[in-house]
Design an enzyme around this catalytic site. Structure first.
Site, PDB file in Angstrom:
ATOM      1  N   HIS A 102      21.691  57.809  27.158  1.00 11.64           N
ATOM      2  CA  HIS A 102      21.502  59.240  26.881  1.00 11.64           C
ATOM      3  C   HIS A 102      20.664  59.354  25.614  1.00 11.64           C
ATOM      4  O   HIS A 102      20.276  58.328  25.025  1.00 11.64           O
ATOM      5  CB  HIS A 102      22.860  59.939  26.753  1.00 11.64           C
ATOM      6  CG  HIS A 102      23.817  59.237  25.817  1.00 11.64           C
ATOM      7  ND1 HIS A 102      23.611  59.170  24.459  1.00 11.64           N
ATOM      8  CD2 HIS A 102      24.958  58.533  26.054  1.00 11.64           C
ATOM      9  CE1 HIS A 102      24.590  58.498  23.895  1.00 11.64           C
ATOM     10  NE2 HIS A 102      25.424  58.075  24.846  1.00 11.64           N
ATOM     11  N   GLY A 127      21.416  59.983  22.645  1.00 16.34           N
ATOM     12  CA  GLY A 127      21.994  59.311  21.464  1.00 16.34           C
ATOM     13  C   GLY A 127      21.483  57.885  21.377  1.00 16.34           C
ATOM     14  O   GLY A 127      21.098  57.416  20.290  1.00 16.34           O
ATOM     15  N   HIS A 128      21.459  57.201  22.513  1.00 18.05           N
ATOM     16  CA  HIS A 128      20.912  55.838  22.532  1.00 18.05           C
ATOM     17  C   HIS A 128      19.415  55.869  22.182  1.00 18.05           C
ATOM     18  O   HIS A 128      18.926  55.023  21.425  1.00 18.05           O
ATOM     19  CB  HIS A 128      21.048  55.220  23.930  1.00 18.05           C
ATOM     20  CG  HIS A 128      22.454  54.994  24.387  1.00 18.05           C
ATOM     21  ND1 HIS A 128      22.995  55.644  25.463  1.00 18.05           N
ATOM     22  CD2 HIS A 128      23.426  54.162  23.929  1.00 18.05           C
ATOM     23  CE1 HIS A 128      24.245  55.238  25.658  1.00 18.05           C
ATOM     24  NE2 HIS A 128      24.529  54.339  24.732  1.00 18.05           N
TER      25      HIS A 128
HETATM   26  P1  AMP Z   1      27.432  52.263  23.998  1.00 12.63           P
HETATM   27  O1  AMP Z   1      26.394  52.136  25.069  1.00 12.63           O
HETATM   28  O2  AMP Z   1      28.361  53.407  24.194  1.00 12.63           O
HETATM   29  O3  AMP Z   1      28.113  50.958  23.690  1.00 12.63           O
HETATM   30  O4  AMP Z   1      26.631  52.641  22.679  1.00 12.63           O
HETATM   31  C1  AMP Z   1      25.556  51.868  22.220  1.00 12.63           C
HETATM   32  C2  AMP Z   1      25.186  52.336  20.836  1.00 12.63           C
HETATM   33  O5  AMP Z   1      24.811  53.703  20.873  1.00 12.63           O
HETATM   34  C3  AMP Z   1      26.353  52.229  19.832  1.00 12.63           C
HETATM   35  O6  AMP Z   1      25.863  51.787  18.586  1.00 12.63           O
HETATM   36  C4  AMP Z   1      26.843  53.650  19.775  1.00 12.63           C
HETATM   37  O7  AMP Z   1      27.497  53.969  18.561  1.00 12.63           O
HETATM   38  C5  AMP Z   1      25.557  54.420  19.906  1.00 12.63           C
HETATM   39  N1  AMP Z   1      25.811  55.783  20.354  1.00 12.63           N
HETATM   40  C6  AMP Z   1      26.610  56.156  21.383  1.00 12.63           C
HETATM   41  N2  AMP Z   1      26.657  57.501  21.477  1.00 12.63           N
HETATM   42  C7  AMP Z   1      25.864  57.989  20.486  1.00 12.63           C
HETATM   43  C8  AMP Z   1      25.502  59.305  20.056  1.00 12.63           C
HETATM   44  N3  AMP Z   1      25.972  60.392  20.652  1.00 12.63           N
HETATM   45  N4  AMP Z   1      24.667  59.421  18.990  1.00 12.63           N
HETATM   46  C9  AMP Z   1      24.185  58.315  18.375  1.00 12.63           C
HETATM   47  N5  AMP Z   1      24.489  57.048  18.726  1.00 12.63           N
HETATM   48  C10 AMP Z   1      25.321  56.878  19.772  1.00 12.63           C
END
Ligand code: AMP
EC number: 6.3.2.1
Length: 284
Positions: free
Chosen positions: A34, A36-37
């Site tokens: 998304h 955020g990533h």
């Molecule tokens: P994940 O795929 O959920 O393991 O997340 C991968 C990376 O993206 C991790 O460092 C998370 O903290 C970061 N991340 C997940 N959601 C967000 C968000 N909404 N805003 C910023 N970074 C995010």
């Protein structure tokens, strides 16, 4: 974007980039990408010449087998998003590539009290799994800089501890949480919410705002906590925790009117809507 399924050619590619004097940034993810990533990719691109992303749904960090089975996988869309964001390389390993000896009897990391509070308490073994996969990914990629999200506040602290244990020179950059227009923190797990639960989910953000306002007004923490918990349960959440902690140590920081708290604080929430567990936090 070059896609690597194996660590060896990836390491060779990164060595070539480093030999050409380029800084390497790394964004590890579990996919279902998304914005955020993508914000992490953008930050890495601003700071370094080469950005490497990984997508690997790490089985060892799931304490709940159902959560692992249902974790969203959208690899084709993910590749399109990474291409559009200008990511240079994607590492897409199999479980066998990451854990050639299998996933049982793996190494144990001394994470101290971080492992027994908040996420550590409610997701036993989770942070061991995070360290097991991060140790492997960091050893394979060996970036200069590592970009992770504040959304997973405690995970950033755990990875910082892992870097210390590894005596690693890698610099950890913590990036702000990206939110939907209604305040809900972007998360891959949001895809699993029913339309009704998606509406209700914004209560977590509203709770964090309420906590901040009430702390600023000097309201006694137990009173705020009770209000916040009621707000969440009224919205249909089953709560794991609503906590106020020291932003640097994550130890409970529950100063009231009588004692002005000296350091920075962070409010953290973890709660379920049906079987979807959401977490969020906000610096106070
Ligand atoms: P994940 O795929 O959920 O393991 O997340 C991968 C990376 O993206 C991790 O460092 C998370 O903290 C970061 N991340 C997940 N959601 C967000 C968000 N909404 N805003 C910023 N970074 C995010």
């Amino acid at each position: 974007m070059i896609i690597f399924k194996y660590a060896e050619p990836l390491a060779r590619y990164i060595q070539q980039q480093k030999a050409a004097g380029k800084q390497v940034g790394f964004v590890p993810t579990m996919g279902a990408l998304h914005n955020g990533h993508i914000a992490l990719i953008d930050q890495s691109k601003q700071a370094t010449a080469v950005t490497v992303c990984s997508i690997f749904v790490n089985p060892t960090q799931f304490n709940n087998p159902n959560d692992y089975q249902l974790y969203p996988q959208t690899i084709e869309q993910d590749i399109v998003k990474l291409e559009a964001a200008g990511c240079d390389a994607l590492f897409l390993p199999s479980i066998a590539e990451m854990y050639p000896q299998g996933t049982t009897g793996l190494e144990h990391y001394d994470l101290g009290y971080l492992e027994t509070l908040l996420e550590g308490k409610y997701r036993p073994g989770h942070f061991q799994g995070v360290c097991q996969v991060m140790f492997r990914l960091l050893s394979m990629v060996q970036p200069h800089q590592l970009f992770m999200g504040q959304k997973d506040y405690q995970q950033c602290m755990v990875v910082s501890r892992l870097l210390t244990l590894m005596q690693s020179p890698i610099q950890l950059i913590t990036c702000p949480t990206l939110r939907e227009p209604d305040g809900l923190a972007m998360s891959s797990r949001n895809m699993r919410l029913t339309p009704e639960d998606r509406q209700k989910a914004t209560a977590i953000y509203q709770c964090l705002i309420l906590i901040k306002q009430q702390l600023n007004q000097g309201v006694f923490w137990p009173v705020i906590k009770e209000k916040a918990e009621k707000m969440l349960t009224d919205a249909g959440f089953r709560i794991d925790y609503v906590e106020l902690a020291d932003a640097n140590t994550l130890q409970p920081a529950t100063a009231n009117l009588a004692t002005v708290y000296q350091g920075a604080r962070v409010a953290l929430i973890a709660a379920f809507l049906h079987d979807v567990r959401l977490i969020d936090n906000m610096l106070m």
